[in-house]
Design an enzyme around this catalytic site. Structure first.
Site, mmCIF file in Angstrom:
data_model
loop_
_atom_site.group_PDB
_atom_site.id
_atom_site.type_symbol
_atom_site.label_atom_id
_atom_site.label_comp_id
_atom_site.label_asym_id
_atom_site.label_seq_id
_atom_site.Cartn_x
_atom_site.Cartn_y
_atom_site.Cartn_z
ATOM 1 N N ASN A 1 -10.868 -1.682 -5.569
ATOM 2 C CA ASN A 1 -9.974 -0.919 -6.452
ATOM 3 C C ASN A 1 -10.512 -0.824 -7.868
ATOM 4 O OD1 ASN A 1 -6.932 -2.290 -4.967
ATOM 5 N ND2 ASN A 1 -8.107 -0.482 -4.385
ATOM 6 N N ASP B 1 0.829 -1.201 0.000
ATOM 7 C CA ASP B 1 0.000 0.000 0.000
ATOM 8 C C ASP B 1 0.868 1.258 0.000
ATOM 9 O OD1 ASP B 1 -2.389 1.368 0.015
ATOM 10 O OD2 ASP B 1 -2.620 1.303 2.194
#
Length: 225
Positions: free
Chosen positions: A52, A3
């Site tokens: 996402n 991330d």
């Protein structure tokens, strides 16, 4: 959990945040080698969640290309790793899904570290899929409603997860300072140790990885007992 690519790019002064994704992608191969060096025999890389997929089409196309490139790199003969895809490839463009499947097929007989590529993945959806598969099999076998209900057990669900046949993760590492699982292997990580770092994924170094391993080695795992 890789991330912080976009935040790293912004803070590094790049106007095009896609640079963060590209640098982060190169880090994955390094991380797999680090795992192999310390005798980790299975690693799961969370590359693209179902959530996402709600990003802009421009960013998604870039991500699809990068993820396919990662798969190609992992499938190179000299890596000797075994790629396993976990997630819904049907949510991806056909050419991308095809490249990912080719990487998986090309490495099926390799003998090195196993690498799960979580793409189009959602932890809740994985559990739903496992239960639906379990019930579908029972229905096809002619089980009654009561028998179907009775068949829903922990071990039976585990058998139908995307990662069926693999051990649960011992350690979950998340970069970028976020302190949550964000749907990552919700079933399997029930008793996993979790290590968070403020470092963004593109800046994650071998020393950071070794710190996580050292911290994990010093913990006393009780598994709820």
């Amino acid at each position: 959990m890789c991330d912080g690519n976009r935040r790293w790019a912004r803070e590094a002064g790049f106007t095009d945040v896609s640079h963060g994704h590209r640098v982060g992608a190169k880090k994955i191969g390094e991380m797999v080698r680090w795992c192999d060096d310390v005798d980790v025999n299975l690693v799961t890389v969370y590359l693209l969640s179902m959530e996402n997929l709600g990003r802009s089409s421009e960013e998604l196309q870039l991500l699809f290309d990068i993820i396919a490139d990662v798969a190609d790199e992992l499938a190179r003969p000299e890596t000797n790793c075994r790629v396993r895809l976990v997630g819904h490839l049907d949510l991806l463009p056909d050419p991308v899904a095809c490249r990912l499947r080719k990487a998986e097929e090309a490495t099926v007989n390799n003998t090195g570290i196993a690498v799960n590529m979580a793409v189009g993945y959602g932890g809740r959806q994985e559990i739903v899929d496992a239960v639906q598969k379990l019930l579908t099999i029972g229905k096809d076998e002619g089980l009654s409603v009561d028998e179907l209900i009775e068949s829903v057990k922990v071990d039976a669900i585990s058998t139908h997860l995307y990662t069926s046949g693999q051990p649960d993760p011992d350690l979950v590492i998340r970069t970028s300072g976020e302190q949550r699982l964000s749907g990552f292997m919700l079933w399997q990580s029930a008793y996993s140790e979790i290590w968070f770092t403020d470092t963004y994924w593109p800046a994650f170094r071998r020393i950071d990885f070794l710190r996580a391993i050292r911290d994990y080695s010093q913990r006393s795992r009780r598994f709820g007992k």
